[in-house]
Motif scaffolding. Sequence first.
Motif, PDB file in Angstrom:
ATOM      1  N   LYS A  12      49.536  56.142 101.827  1.00 38.79           N
ATOM      2  CA  LYS A  12      48.890  54.958 101.590  1.00 38.79           C
ATOM      3  C   LYS A  12      47.710  54.822 102.848  1.00 38.79           C
ATOM      4  O   LYS A  12      46.845  54.215 102.636  1.00 38.79           O
ATOM      5  CB  LYS A  12      50.008  53.854 101.996  1.00 38.79           C
ATOM      6  N   LYS A  13      47.989  55.621 103.828  1.00 37.04           N
ATOM      7  CA  LYS A  13      46.931  55.421 104.814  1.00 37.04           C
ATOM      8  C   LYS A  13      45.475  56.139 104.463  1.00 37.04           C
ATOM      9  O   LYS A  13      44.568  55.405 104.730  1.00 37.04           O
ATOM     10  CB  LYS A  13      47.400  56.577 105.996  1.00 37.04           C
ATOM     11  N   TYR A  14      45.539  57.159 103.773  1.00 34.56           N
ATOM     12  CA  TYR A  14      44.412  57.805 103.139  1.00 34.56           C
ATOM     13  C   TYR A  14      44.041  56.812 101.718  1.00 34.56           C
ATOM     14  O   TYR A  14      42.883  56.683 101.479  1.00 34.56           O
ATOM     15  CB  TYR A  14      44.657  59.113 102.526  1.00 34.56           C
ATOM     16  N   PHE A  15      44.771  56.159 101.132  1.00 28.92           N
ATOM     17  CA  PHE A  15      44.471  55.369 100.005  1.00 28.92           C
ATOM     18  C   PHE A  15      43.666  54.399 100.676  1.00 28.92           C
ATOM     19  O   PHE A  15      42.445  53.934 100.010  1.00 28.92           O
ATOM     20  CB  PHE A  15      45.682  54.995  99.372  1.00 28.92           C
ATOM     21  N   LYS A  16      44.147  53.684 101.625  1.00 36.07           N
ATOM     22  CA  LYS A  16      43.306  52.481 102.085  1.00 36.07           C
ATOM     23  C   LYS A  16      41.906  52.859 102.542  1.00 36.07           C
ATOM     24  O   LYS A  16      41.030  52.086 102.559  1.00 36.07           O
ATOM     25  CB  LYS A  16      44.178  52.030 103.331  1.00 36.07           C
ATOM     26  N   ILE A  17      41.746  54.112 103.364  1.00 37.86           N
ATOM     27  CA  ILE A  17      40.413  54.552 103.414  1.00 37.86           C
ATOM     28  C   ILE A  17      39.549  54.728 102.417  1.00 37.86           C
ATOM     29  O   ILE A  17      38.408  54.271 102.424  1.00 37.86           O
ATOM     30  CB  ILE A  17      40.475  55.822 104.232  1.00 37.86           C
ATOM     31  N   LEU A  18      40.026  55.406 101.376  1.00 38.40           N
ATOM     32  CA  LEU A  18      39.165  55.979 100.250  1.00 38.40           C
ATOM     33  C   LEU A  18      38.962  54.576  99.522  1.00 38.40           C
ATOM     34  O   LEU A  18      37.814  54.498  98.763  1.00 38.40           O
ATOM     35  CB  LEU A  18      39.806  56.936  99.113  1.00 38.40           C
ATOM     36  N   ASN A  19      39.888  53.545  99.224  1.00 41.43           N
ATOM     37  CA  ASN A  19      39.868  52.160  98.553  1.00 41.43           C
ATOM     38  C   ASN A  19      38.359  51.486  99.071  1.00 41.43           C
ATOM     39  O   ASN A  19      37.861  50.806  98.593  1.00 41.43           O
ATOM     40  CB  ASN A  19      40.871  51.645  98.700  1.00 41.43           C
ATOM     41  N   LYS A  20      37.998  51.608 100.403  1.00 42.93           N
ATOM     42  CA  LYS A  20      36.955  51.020 101.073  1.00 42.93           C
ATOM     43  C   LYS A  20      35.502  51.885 100.693  1.00 42.93           C
ATOM     44  O   LYS A  20      34.505  51.447 101.118  1.00 42.93           O
ATOM     45  CB  LYS A  20      36.988  51.123 102.379  1.00 42.93           C
ATOM     46  N   GLN A  21      35.680  52.813 100.176  1.00 42.86           N
ATOM     47  CA  GLN A  21      34.423  53.669  99.428  1.00 42.86           C
ATOM     48  C   GLN A  21      34.276  53.744  98.108  1.00 42.86           C
ATOM     49  O   GLN A  21      33.869  55.007  97.442  1.00 42.86           O
ATOM     50  CB  GLN A  21      34.754  55.052  99.942  1.00 42.86           C
ATOM     51  N   LYS A  22      34.494  52.738  97.273  1.00 40.58           N
ATOM     52  CA  LYS A  22      34.448  52.993  95.849  1.00 40.58           C
ATOM     53  C   LYS A  22      32.981  52.927  95.367  1.00 40.58           C
ATOM     54  O   LYS A  22      32.889  53.780  94.421  1.00 40.58           O
ATOM     55  CB  LYS A  22      34.871  51.580  95.440  1.00 40.58           C
ATOM     56  N   LYS A  23      31.993  52.375  96.226  1.00 41.90           N
ATOM     57  CA  LYS A  23      30.769  52.593  95.751  1.00 41.90           C
ATOM     58  C   LYS A  23      30.325  53.834  95.886  1.00 41.90           C
ATOM     59  O   LYS A  23      29.510  54.704  95.090  1.00 41.90           O
ATOM     60  CB  LYS A  23      29.713  51.700  96.475  1.00 41.90           C
ATOM     61  N   SER A  24      30.668  54.685  96.913  1.00 40.59           N
ATOM     62  CA  SER A  24      30.216  56.074  97.395  1.00 40.59           C
ATOM     63  C   SER A  24      30.925  56.812  96.432  1.00 40.59           C
ATOM     64  O   SER A  24      30.475  57.957  96.111  1.00 40.59           O
ATOM     65  CB  SER A  24      30.744  56.290  98.922  1.00 40.59           C
ATOM     66  N   LEU A  25      32.352  56.662  95.967  1.00 44.91           N
ATOM     67  CA  LEU A  25      32.956  57.403  94.929  1.00 44.91           C
ATOM     68  C   LEU A  25      32.213  57.360  93.598  1.00 44.91           C
ATOM     69  O   LEU A  25      32.302  58.440  92.765  1.00 44.91           O
ATOM     70  CB  LEU A  25      34.342  57.102  94.864  1.00 44.91           C
ATOM     71  N   LEU A  26      31.923  56.296  93.306  1.00 41.42           N
ATOM     72  CA  LEU A  26      31.225  56.205  92.065  1.00 41.42           C
ATOM     73  C   LEU A  26      29.941  56.929  92.098  1.00 41.42           C
ATOM     74  O   LEU A  26      29.609  57.756  91.242  1.00 41.42           O
ATOM     75  CB  LEU A  26      30.759  54.548  91.825  1.00 41.42           C
ATOM     76  N   GLY A  27      29.164  56.966  93.093  1.00 42.11           N
ATOM     77  CA  GLY A  27      28.032  57.631  93.488  1.00 42.11           C
ATOM     78  C   GLY A  27      28.286  59.197  93.326  1.00 42.11           C
ATOM     79  O   GLY A  27      27.545  60.141  92.721  1.00 42.11           O
ATOM     80  N   LYS A  28      29.557  59.410  93.805  1.00 36.77           N
ATOM     81  CA  LYS A  28      29.927  61.006  93.768  1.00 36.77           C
ATOM     82  C   LYS A  28      30.164  61.382  92.394  1.00 36.77           C
ATOM     83  O   LYS A  28      30.006  62.616  91.832  1.00 36.77           O
ATOM     84  CB  LYS A  28      31.279  61.118  94.559  1.00 36.77           C
ATOM     85  N   ARG A  29      30.795  60.561  91.524  1.00 36.30           N
ATOM     86  CA  ARG A  29      31.220  60.725  90.105  1.00 36.30           C
ATOM     87  C   ARG A  29      29.649  61.007  89.438  1.00 36.30           C
ATOM     88  O   ARG A  29      29.492  62.005  88.497  1.00 36.30           O
ATOM     89  CB  ARG A  29      31.933  59.817  89.529  1.00 36.30           C
ATOM     90  N   ILE A  30      28.780  60.106  89.543  1.00 38.46           N
ATOM     91  CA  ILE A  30      27.568  60.165  88.767  1.00 38.46           C
ATOM     92  C   ILE A  30      26.971  61.485  89.334  1.00 38.46           C
ATOM     93  O   ILE A  30      26.283  62.102  88.415  1.00 38.46           O
ATOM     94  CB  ILE A  30      26.754  59.086  89.333  1.00 38.46           C
ATOM     95  N   PHE A  31      26.805  61.819  90.660  1.00 38.56           N
ATOM     96  CA  PHE A  31      26.181  63.007  91.085  1.00 38.56           C
ATOM     97  C   PHE A  31      26.704  64.207  90.425  1.00 38.56           C
ATOM     98  O   PHE A  31      26.089  64.989  89.905  1.00 38.56           O
ATOM     99  CB  PHE A  31      26.248  63.233  92.617  1.00 38.56           C
ATOM    100  N   ASP A  32      28.092  64.277  90.368  1.00 41.63           N
ATOM    101  CA  ASP A  32      28.653  65.503  89.819  1.00 41.63           C
ATOM    102  C   ASP A  32      28.339  65.629  88.326  1.00 41.63           C
ATOM    103  O   ASP A  32      28.074  66.651  87.833  1.00 41.63           O
ATOM    104  CB  ASP A  32      30.282  65.296  89.923  1.00 41.63           C
ATOM    105  N   PHE A  33      28.402  64.549  87.511  1.00 44.49           N
ATOM    106  CA  PHE A  33      28.109  64.729  86.082  1.00 44.49           C
ATOM    107  C   PHE A  33      26.552  65.269  85.868  1.00 44.49           C
ATOM    108  O   PHE A  33      26.472  65.971  85.110  1.00 44.49           O
ATOM    109  CB  PHE A  33      28.290  63.297  85.556  1.00 44.49           C
TER     110      PHE A  33
END
Length: 229
Positions: free
Chosen positions: A17-38
């Motif tokens: 849960k500790k790491y989930f909370k950290i990543l949950n605040k990075q939703k836009k960045s994670l979306l950018g990560k997926r777009i970059f990957d593809f």
Amino acid sequence: MQNWNELPEIMKNEKVKKYFKILNKQKKSLLGKRIFDFVVAVVLLLIVSFFMLIIAFLIKLDSRGKVFYKQTRVTKNGELFSIYKFRTMCENADQKGYLVTIDNDQRITKIGNILRKYRLDEVPQLLNIIKGDMTFVGTRPEVARYVNQYSDEMYATLLLPAGVTSLASIKFKNEQNLLNSSKDIEKTYMNTILPQKMKYNLEYLENYSFLGDMKILLVTLKAVLKKGD
């Protein structure tokens, strides 16, 4: 990011849960990560497609067996997927030894040694990235047998897709040296190497940023080129 309630039960513990909370605040960045990957994976696949045909020809010329090697690994949320690689070992190598490799492994073919040296065997993983099974930067995917032995905190690495490269991969690019002298290779990997790798993987999650991914990609490229010198 998925909702906490959507995670597999084995991942729903306080340490994850500790790491989930950290990543949950990075939703836009994670979306950018997926777009970059593809986008980058598609472009790279188009660029190297002819080169991949040459590698396929050399593999078939060098030894009997299929061009591609597929193995079931674990990715985001504990889901199983088939990881793609160019075959670098003799046919049915999984039935002739360990799931990890060491230096001078007799199962590795001549062309396989070259492909592994420059990590060219992992080029087919561009297909895994396009499908969404993997990402360019993230924890390297393990087989289910190893994942089943994870500690509660280690399961946090399954919050994101498995990666082609990571800081842990760079730090342990010569992990075969640690395994060469081991009497029990898999025990050494699980009890010594994997826990150390996981420290880097968890630090990556704790400090995740898109810019950090770009830095890891550059360091990986530098490490691969240096290894080839």
